[in-house]
Design a protein around this motif. Structure first.
Motif, PDB file in Angstrom:
ATOM      1  N   ARG A   5     -10.650  32.647   8.467  1.00 19.02           N
ATOM      2  CA  ARG A   5     -11.173  33.307   7.269  1.00 19.02           C
ATOM      3  C   ARG A   5     -10.022  33.605   6.319  1.00 19.02           C
ATOM      4  O   ARG A   5      -8.946  33.990   6.756  1.00 19.02           O
ATOM      5  N   ALA A   6     -10.294  33.428   5.032  1.00 17.11           N
ATOM      6  CA  ALA A   6      -9.249  33.654   4.033  1.00 17.11           C
ATOM      7  C   ALA A   6      -9.827  34.419   2.848  1.00 17.11           C
ATOM      8  O   ALA A   6     -11.046  34.525   2.685  1.00 17.11           O
ATOM      9  N   SER A   7      -8.953  34.937   2.020  1.00 20.36           N
ATOM     10  CA  SER A   7      -9.357  35.680   0.827  1.00 20.36           C
ATOM     11  C   SER A   7      -8.412  35.339  -0.312  1.00 20.36           C
ATOM     12  O   SER A   7      -7.192  35.318  -0.119  1.00 20.36           O
TER      13      SER A   7
ATOM     14  N   LEU B 169     -13.320  28.996   7.150  1.00 19.03           N
ATOM     15  CA  LEU B 169     -12.890  27.617   7.333  1.00 19.03           C
ATOM     16  C   LEU B 169     -13.374  27.160   8.701  1.00 19.03           C
ATOM     17  O   LEU B 169     -13.005  27.734   9.730  1.00 19.03           O
ATOM     18  N   THR B 170     -14.196  26.120   8.715  1.00 14.96           N
ATOM     19  CA  THR B 170     -14.714  25.590   9.969  1.00 14.96           C
ATOM     20  C   THR B 170     -13.597  24.871  10.726  1.00 14.96           C
ATOM     21  O   THR B 170     -12.533  24.577  10.168  1.00 14.96           O
ATOM     22  N   ASP B 171     -13.859  24.593  11.991  1.00 21.69           N
ATOM     23  CA  ASP B 171     -12.843  23.930  12.820  1.00 21.69           C
ATOM     24  C   ASP B 171     -12.384  22.603  12.218  1.00 21.69           C
ATOM     25  O   ASP B 171     -11.190  22.297  12.199  1.00 21.69           O
ATOM     26  N   GLN B 172     -13.354  21.800  11.721  1.00 23.93           N
ATOM     27  CA  GLN B 172     -12.967  20.488  11.183  1.00 23.93           C
ATOM     28  C   GLN B 172     -12.149  20.627   9.897  1.00 23.93           C
ATOM     29  O   GLN B 172     -11.244  19.821   9.649  1.00 23.93           O
ATOM     30  N   THR B 173     -12.420  21.662   9.120  1.00 25.77           N
ATOM     31  CA  THR B 173     -11.617  21.896   7.921  1.00 25.77           C
ATOM     32  C   THR B 173     -10.220  22.354   8.302  1.00 25.77           C
ATOM     33  O   THR B 173      -9.218  21.890   7.728  1.00 25.77           O
ATOM     34  N   ARG B 174     -10.122  23.241   9.259  1.00 26.76           N
ATOM     35  CA  ARG B 174      -8.804  23.721   9.700  1.00 26.76           C
ATOM     36  C   ARG B 174      -7.966  22.574  10.257  1.00 26.76           C
ATOM     37  O   ARG B 174      -6.773  22.476   9.989  1.00 26.76           O
ATOM     38  N   GLU B 175      -8.602  21.684  11.009  1.00 27.98           N
ATOM     39  CA  GLU B 175      -7.886  20.528  11.555  1.00 27.98           C
ATOM     40  C   GLU B 175      -7.406  19.596  10.439  1.00 27.98           C
ATOM     41  O   GLU B 175      -6.272  19.094  10.471  1.00 27.98           O
ATOM     42  N   ALA B 176      -8.273  19.371   9.450  1.00 28.17           N
ATOM     43  CA  ALA B 176      -7.914  18.481   8.345  1.00 28.17           C
ATOM     44  C   ALA B 176      -6.777  19.064   7.514  1.00 28.17           C
ATOM     45  O   ALA B 176      -5.835  18.356   7.130  1.00 28.17           O
ATOM     46  N   VAL B 177      -6.855  20.367   7.238  1.00 30.45           N
ATOM     47  CA  VAL B 177      -5.819  21.024   6.444  1.00 30.45           C
ATOM     48  C   VAL B 177      -4.502  21.059   7.215  1.00 30.45           C
ATOM     49  O   VAL B 177      -3.429  20.817   6.648  1.00 30.45           O
ATOM     50  N   GLN B 178      -4.581  21.341   8.516  1.00 31.62           N
ATOM     51  CA  GLN B 178      -3.370  21.377   9.335  1.00 31.62           C
ATOM     52  C   GLN B 178      -2.695  20.007   9.358  1.00 31.62           C
ATOM     53  O   GLN B 178      -1.464  19.905   9.257  1.00 31.62           O
TER      54      GLN B 178
ATOM     55  N   HIS C 110      -1.109  31.171   8.493  1.00 31.45           N
ATOM     56  CA  HIS C 110      -0.066  32.092   8.943  1.00 31.45           C
ATOM     57  C   HIS C 110       0.874  31.287   9.831  1.00 31.45           C
ATOM     58  O   HIS C 110       0.514  30.922  10.953  1.00 31.45           O
ATOM     59  N   GLY C 111       2.045  30.986   9.306  1.00 32.89           N
ATOM     60  CA  GLY C 111       2.939  30.120  10.049  1.00 32.89           C
ATOM     61  C   GLY C 111       2.340  28.736  10.156  1.00 32.89           C
ATOM     62  O   GLY C 111       1.968  28.123   9.153  1.00 32.89           O
ATOM     63  N   ASN C 112       2.195  28.242  11.385  1.00 40.40           N
ATOM     64  CA  ASN C 112       1.597  26.926  11.608  1.00 40.40           C
ATOM     65  C   ASN C 112       0.107  27.012  11.921  1.00 40.40           C
ATOM     66  O   ASN C 112      -0.513  26.009  12.264  1.00 40.40           O
ATOM     67  N   HIS C 113      -0.455  28.211  11.798  1.00 39.43           N
ATOM     68  CA  HIS C 113      -1.845  28.430  12.169  1.00 39.43           C
ATOM     69  C   HIS C 113      -2.725  28.580  10.936  1.00 39.43           C
ATOM     70  O   HIS C 113      -2.558  29.499  10.149  1.00 39.43           O
ATOM     71  N   VAL C 114      -3.683  27.670  10.749  1.00 39.49           N
ATOM     72  CA  VAL C 114      -4.645  27.766   9.656  1.00 39.49           C
ATOM     73  C   VAL C 114      -5.719  28.750  10.085  1.00 39.49           C
ATOM     74  O   VAL C 114      -6.305  28.617  11.154  1.00 39.49           O
TER      75      VAL C 114
END
Length: 209
Positions: A81-83, A97-106, A74-78
């Motif tokens: 939880r997603a669907s 999405l775990t923290d490390q996944t969110r950081e990697a995707v961001q 949402h915007g710049n925020h990964v």
């Protein structure tokens, strides 16, 4: 000179000749960390995001490669939880999405300068708007090589099965795994994980004759 029989045999060779068939094994925790470490050392932001997302989402390859930025951000925020609606069943499935996944995707979204409506993993080849399932499968084979295993023994479903298998082994909660995989029937989850065979072997290992 080839006989008619020889020519017929050549033309009808089995599709699986020379290939390993059956369920592809999930990755072990040590193997997961080996791949992550290798991708970090190589500075491969794109593949680190793809690998982490594949593990967490438990999505089929066709659904994973078709993700858009807006599906998980949402915007710049990964999001945590997603669907998404699965291509095979046309039904939604949720994932974390775990923290490390969110950081990697961001980090990947920032590096690639992706906008909300963009595909998360654009194709680098003309003619395809996003990474194809076939390209993803080749990347998976490369990851397997990084952990020192035989790429022929693994496939994209190895990534899909990895976290689901870990969750089942820790909780024995098939219903939870069914929901996370988006299976309509729990029998499908049993077959997919091979849990009856694994559980039987676990019991057998503790029985002395």
């Amino acid at each position: 000179m080839k006989t008619t029989s020889d020519a017929s045999q050549t033309a009808h060779e089995p599709w699986n000749k020379g290939k390993l068939i059956g369920q592809k094994p999930p990755l072990k925790l040590q193997e997961i960390w080996t791949v992550r470490t290798q991708l970090r050392i190589a500075g491969n932001t794109r593949e680190l995001a793809l690998f982490n997302l594949a593990i967490d989402s438990k999505l089929r390859g066709c659904d994973l490669v078709a993700l858009r930025v807006r599906d998980i951000a949402h915007g710049n925020h990964v999001v945590a939880r997603a669907s998404v609606v699965q291509h095979k069943t046309r039904e939604p499935v949720r994932f974390e999405l775990t923290d490390q996944t969110r950081e990697a995707v961001q980090a990947w979204i920032k590096e690639a300068a992706l906008s909300n409506g963009d595909y998360l993993f654009p194709s680098r080849q003309s003619g395809s708007p996003h990474l194809s399932a076939r390209q993803y499968a080749r990347i998976v084979k490369r990851w397997i090589g990084l952990m020192g295993a035989d790429p022929q023994e693994y496939g994209s479903h190895s990534l899909r099965r990895t976290k689901a298998t870990l969750i089942y082994r820790q909780t024995k909660n098939l219903r939870a795994v069914q929901l996370l995989l988006g299976h309509r029937k729990i029998e499908s989850t049993v077959r997919y994980l091979g849990v009856e065979v694994d559980d039987a072997l676990d019991i057998a290992e503790h029985i002395e004759c």
